[in-house]
Design an enzyme around this catalytic site. Structure first.
Site, PDB file in Angstrom:
ATOM      1  N   GLU A   1       0.931  -1.163   0.106  1.00 48.25           N
ATOM      2  CA  GLU A   1      -0.093  -0.077   0.028  1.00 48.25           C
ATOM      3  C   GLU A   1       0.897   1.216   0.074  1.00 48.25           C
ATOM      4  O   GLU A   1       1.793   1.215   0.802  1.00 48.25           O
ATOM      5  CB  GLU A   1      -0.941  -0.023   1.068  1.00 48.25           C
ATOM      6  CG  GLU A   1      -0.488   0.019   2.539  1.00 48.25           C
ATOM      7  CD  GLU A   1      -1.544  -0.020   3.752  1.00 48.25           C
ATOM      8  OE1 GLU A   1      -2.550  -0.540   3.557  1.00 48.25           O
ATOM      9  OE2 GLU A   1      -1.332   0.506   4.826  1.00 48.25           O
ATOM     10  N   CYS A   2       0.564   2.230  -1.140  1.00 44.38           N
ATOM     11  CA  CYS A   2       1.288   3.441  -1.272  1.00 44.38           C
ATOM     12  C   CYS A   2       2.666   3.327  -1.309  1.00 44.38           C
ATOM     13  O   CYS A   2       2.996   3.131  -2.424  1.00 44.38           O
ATOM     14  CB  CYS A   2       0.948   4.372   0.100  1.00 44.38           C
ATOM     15  SG  CYS A   2       1.227   6.008  -0.223  1.00 44.38           S
ATOM     16  N   ALA A   3       3.523   3.296  -0.260  1.00 43.40           N
ATOM     17  CA  ALA A   3       5.024   3.169  -0.571  1.00 43.40           C
ATOM     18  C   ALA A   3       5.203   1.923  -1.020  1.00 43.40           C
ATOM     19  O   ALA A   3       6.094   1.610  -1.942  1.00 43.40           O
ATOM     20  CB  ALA A   3       5.799   3.423   0.729  1.00 43.40           C
TER      21      ALA A   3
ATOM     22  N   LEU B   1       3.444   0.115  -3.120  1.00 42.10           N
ATOM     23  CA  LEU B   1       3.028   0.357  -4.653  1.00 42.10           C
ATOM     24  C   LEU B   1       4.068   0.921  -5.378  1.00 42.10           C
ATOM     25  O   LEU B   1       4.523   0.435  -6.390  1.00 42.10           O
ATOM     26  CB  LEU B   1       1.804   1.169  -4.495  1.00 42.10           C
ATOM     27  CG  LEU B   1       1.513   1.692  -5.882  1.00 42.10           C
ATOM     28  CD1 LEU B   1       0.936   0.545  -6.889  1.00 42.10           C
ATOM     29  CD2 LEU B   1       0.180   2.681  -5.771  1.00 42.10           C
TER      30      LEU B   1
ATOM     31  N   SER C   1      -1.924  -0.653  -3.984  1.00 39.00           N
ATOM     32  CA  SER C   1      -2.848   0.486  -4.160  1.00 39.00           C
ATOM     33  C   SER C   1      -2.307   1.473  -3.307  1.00 39.00           C
ATOM     34  O   SER C   1      -1.449   1.233  -2.218  1.00 39.00           O
ATOM     35  CB  SER C   1      -4.456  -0.087  -3.963  1.00 39.00           C
ATOM     36  OG  SER C   1      -4.520   0.154  -2.846  1.00 39.00           O
TER      37      SER C   1
END
Length: 806
Positions: free
Chosen positions: A335-337, A339, A423
């Protein structure tokens, strides 16, 4: 009913100093002897990192959007287990919440649900009497929110503060303290807010300064009285084991990204994975070149890969290992980083390449709560499942995937497959435990596509070193010293002892007329490690501990993992045993391979961090040594020099585990001989049966008590930070000179300087620890103790002049 004294630290708006005051209060209260838990309203993950630094406990979040209103109190109680006080830092302004939600998820909302009194922090730098009107308005806006006090921040002068205090009398609220303008206690910021504590080498020092100011300028007694006015809570603490279950009896490893580039994951995520039968092992994508042994699942959480892109890109071996793992179908949650890291590149810097997409920085900040829907059956849930989360980033990833991870407002976002979820959406698994369960189920079911178990081999004893054991194994760093030599040989911290420690040692002389009793010391150490007093045995240093262990049983096949401190070998030989050696390999950085230890070894001894390699073995690798019928001894003599004592086993109550600690090194007291063993009461009773009466001196007992206090732990954190900074001067210099050295976690560095280098440096005026007395090393290696930068630079200058070193 649960009694938990607690306070919310809130403000009229962002920028008034909530984080500064809340974190400082936590640190000051811990130093005053309180057991404090830190909590943060909202999804923010940077502030909880500072809370963790202040309290020594994981920072926790309380967010009704992420976890649901009904879970707020149970999660508060879970985070506050064992604490006598909870400090909850608010978010934004007191009444600011989800846009369009009429204050939902605001600080006031959380304070009301948790029935917690509120203390307002108010920046008074641009007003005086008007502050009273502002505060009165905050009180009157919602009478269900109980505001009980005010802390004034950024006062310009005593006269200015006095004017505000006088005006506030009309509100009936007490002013708990006044802080002046002081940029020295403001945390630095960048594109997404404060720089995380884990990325700041100076964080511990800054926190010490802040705690001192808070203790001096805020009435902590009055604040505690207000915290004790909080009503009892009618709820039970959240339990991960009640939310998920283990689908199997084995415990597969979930590798969780950490280090400076991946600083964020909610603490409950790891608790849920462990409750679901997984072992969670943290790895550092900046420094670790391989995944943890036995990895069957990947969790890549939040952080700042865009800031550390060059370092992540430079670690090509790990990038390749991760790409192969994802391609093999290993369950992966990013998630985020995470991704960004899985993309082909971030701002042009090569990344893992498991996703066919690129990530780039943009000037636009995305910051929002989200409600997402699972579009198809996948790793995170079944089709139609609704999940709450939040986004916080300044990057974009293109192109989009045809197989989306979520539908957000009808728009497909992220990447997914039956084994992959990636994501921008941050989710709090305590609010959605089904995600944790599905992920854990996939990890348990994962079967590697290619069997790659390492070949079994038992390392032979190092004959050259064993034959010289009468001299070599008994060789210590102090034997290197001679008048006129600069000491880089002895692993004793080169800073002066704290005054409180010297005072305790001097006072102990008044008690030398009585036989020493270590009971008080064992109670202090037990409290310091969260153990019971009968799980602590005080010893006359680590050397006595090794002797007691060697004599405790008729060991059939004792094994010592080398290269490491040789005292265990000496103790075992003196007790009539012949230990075998398992040698770690310099080719892979002396990393422990637990499979090399013979299955029938009934005693295994290993250092962590290991002397002389300075290698810090992961907790999971050490746990793999444990099995029925075997005693594992971990020498943690230098663990107090490791930030947060990560990978320590001191808190693990395993009946066949012994952890040896020494106070000699960090506290610069080699003449006192103070140490202890942590273990089960039954195992320690076996050791004590062989301990001479009164072997632990009165001075050693005083040192143990003094160094187990909150004040001592705060000083230890400062020393540990300085050691890391000073070590970097040494390692950067060695790198610049082209001298190979082992990545170090302890207060010393193992360097390969070549044949004859030890003697050449000695002739140049420097005492370094020869390494050929350690099994597994030869005379091309030396161990260099970390010293102050000025002293280290002299050595580096000599190395430059005397080189080349091969």
């Amino acid at each position: 009913m649960v009694n938990l004294p607690r306070l919310v630290i809130a403000a009229p708006a962002s920028g008034h100093g909530k984080t500064t005051v809340a974190t400082g209060l936590m640190a000051a209260l811990v130093r005053a002897g309180h057991n404090v838990s830190g909590h943060k309203v909202g999804p923010d993950y940077i502030d909880p990192g500072y809370h963790a630094l202040a309290t020594g406990k994981p920072g926790r979040n309380l967010d009704p959007h992420l976890v649901g209103e009904n879970r707020l109190v149970p999660l508060l109680l879970n985070g506050a287990r064992g604490a006598d006080l909870a400090i909850i830092e608010g978010v934004m302004g007191l009444y600011d919440g989800q846009i369009g939600g009429e204050g939902f998820a605001s600080t006031a909302h959380v304070a009301t649900v948790t029935r917690t009194p509120v203390v307002l922090v108010v920046d008074i730098s641009h007003a005086s009497r008007s502050i009273a009107a502002l505060v009165q308005g905050m009180v009157a806006f919602d009478p269900s929110v109980r505001i009980v006090g005010v802390i004034l921040n950024k006062a310009g002068s005593p006269r200015h503060a006095g004017e505000v205090i006088s005006a506030l009398e009309s509100t009936g609220l007490p002013v708990l303290g006044v802080l002046q303008r002081d940029d020295g206690i403001v945390a630095p910021s960048r594109h997404l807010g404060l720089i995380p504590a884990a990325e700041r080498d100076d964080a511990a020092h800054a926190l010490d300064r802040l705690a001192d100011q808070i203790a001096e300028k805020i009435d902590l007694d009055q604040l505690l009285a207000l915290a004790h006015s909080a009503p009892d809570l009618e709820a039970e603490a959240w339990e991960a084991a009640q939310e998920v279950s283990s689908p199997g009896t084995h415990r597969p490893v979930v590798a969780m990204a950490g280090g400076r580039a991946f600083t964020f994951r909610y603490a409950e995520t790891e608790e849920l994975l462990r409750a679901a039968g997984c072992d969670v092992v943290t790895f550092d994508p900046l420094n670790d070149e391989a995944l943890p042994d036995g990895t069957a699942g990947l969790y890549l959480g939040g952080g700042f890969p865009e800031v550390h892109a060059s370092g992540l890109s430079a670690n090509a071996p790990l990038r390749e290992a991760l790409r192969e793992a994802v391609d093999s179908g290993m369950p992966t949650y990013a998630e985020c980083a995470g991704l960004l890291y899985l993309c082909r590149s971030v701002d042009g810097m090569p990344m893992v390449g498991a996703l066919d997409a690129e990530a780039v920085m943009t000037p636009k900040l995305t910051l929002s709560y989200r409600t997402a829907i699972v579009p198809t059956d996948q790793l995170t849930g079944t089709v139609g499942t609704r999940v709450t989360g939040h986004e916080f980033h300044r990057t974009i990833v293109t192109p989009a995937s045809a197989a989306a991870a979520w539908l957000v407002d009808g728009t497909p976002v992220g990447f997914s497959s039956p084994t992959l979820h990636a994501s921008y959406l941050h989710t709090h698994w305590a609010g959605h435990p089904d995600i944790a369960q599905r992920f854990a189920n996939a990890v348990h079911a994962y079967v590697p596509s290619v069997a790659s178990a390492p070949s079994r081999r038992s390392a032979p004893r190092d004959r050259r070193n064993v034959e010289a054991s009468s001299e070599g194994l008994g060789w210590h760093g102090d034997a290197e010293l001679s008048p006129g030599l600069i000491d880089f040989a002895v692993n004793i911290h080169d800073d002066s002892r704290p005054e409180w420690l010297d005072t305790a040692l001097r006072i102990s002389l008044d008690a030398i007329g009585a036989y020493p009793d270590p009971t008080a010391a064992q109670h202090a150490i037990a409290q310091r490690h969260g153990r019971q007093p009968d799980e602590v045995l005080a010893t006359a240093g680590a050397a006595e501990a090794f002797a007691l262990i060697a004599r405790a049983r008729p060991w059939r096949r004792p094994v010592v993992v080398h290269p490491q401190f040789t005292e265990p070998d000496v103790a075992l030989a003196a007790a009539g045993h012949q230990p075998e050696h398992v040698l770690t390999d310099p080719a892979n950085g002396f990393v422990l391979d637990p499979s090399l230890v013979p299955d029938d070894a009934d005693l295994v001894m290993i250092g962590n961090p290991t002397n002389p390699t300075s290698v810090l073995h992961p907790e999971q690798s050490l746990r793999r040594l444990m099995r029925p019928g075997r005693v594992v001894v971990v020498d943690e003599a230098f663990m107090d020099s490791v930030p947060d004592e990560r990978h320590s086993l001191a808190g693990i109550p395993d009946p066949n585990l012994l952890v040896v600690r020494s106070l000699t090194k960090l506290w610069s007291i080699p003449g006192v001989r103070a140490g202890y063993v942590l273990g089960s009461p039954q195992m320690l009773a076996e050791l004590k049966a062989h301990q001479s009466p009164w072997s632990v001196s009165t001075a050693a007992i005083a040192a143990m008590i003094a160094t187990a206090t909150p004040e001592a732990l705060a000083e230890a954190a400062k020393r540990t930070t300085r050691i890391g900074q000073h070590r970097r001067v040494l390692t950067d210099g060695l790198t610049e000179l082209g001298i190979h050295h082992v990545p170090a976690a302890g207060p010393f560095v193992l360097a390969k300087v070549g044949i004859g280098a030890h003697d050449r440096l000695r002739s140049a005026g420097y005492a370094l620890r020869r390494a050929d007395t350690f099994p597994g090393l030869d005379d091309t290696w030396v161990r260099i103790a970390v010293r102050k930068p000025d002293t280290t630079r002299k050595l580096l200058a000599t190395l430059r002049i005397e080189g080349p070193w091969t």
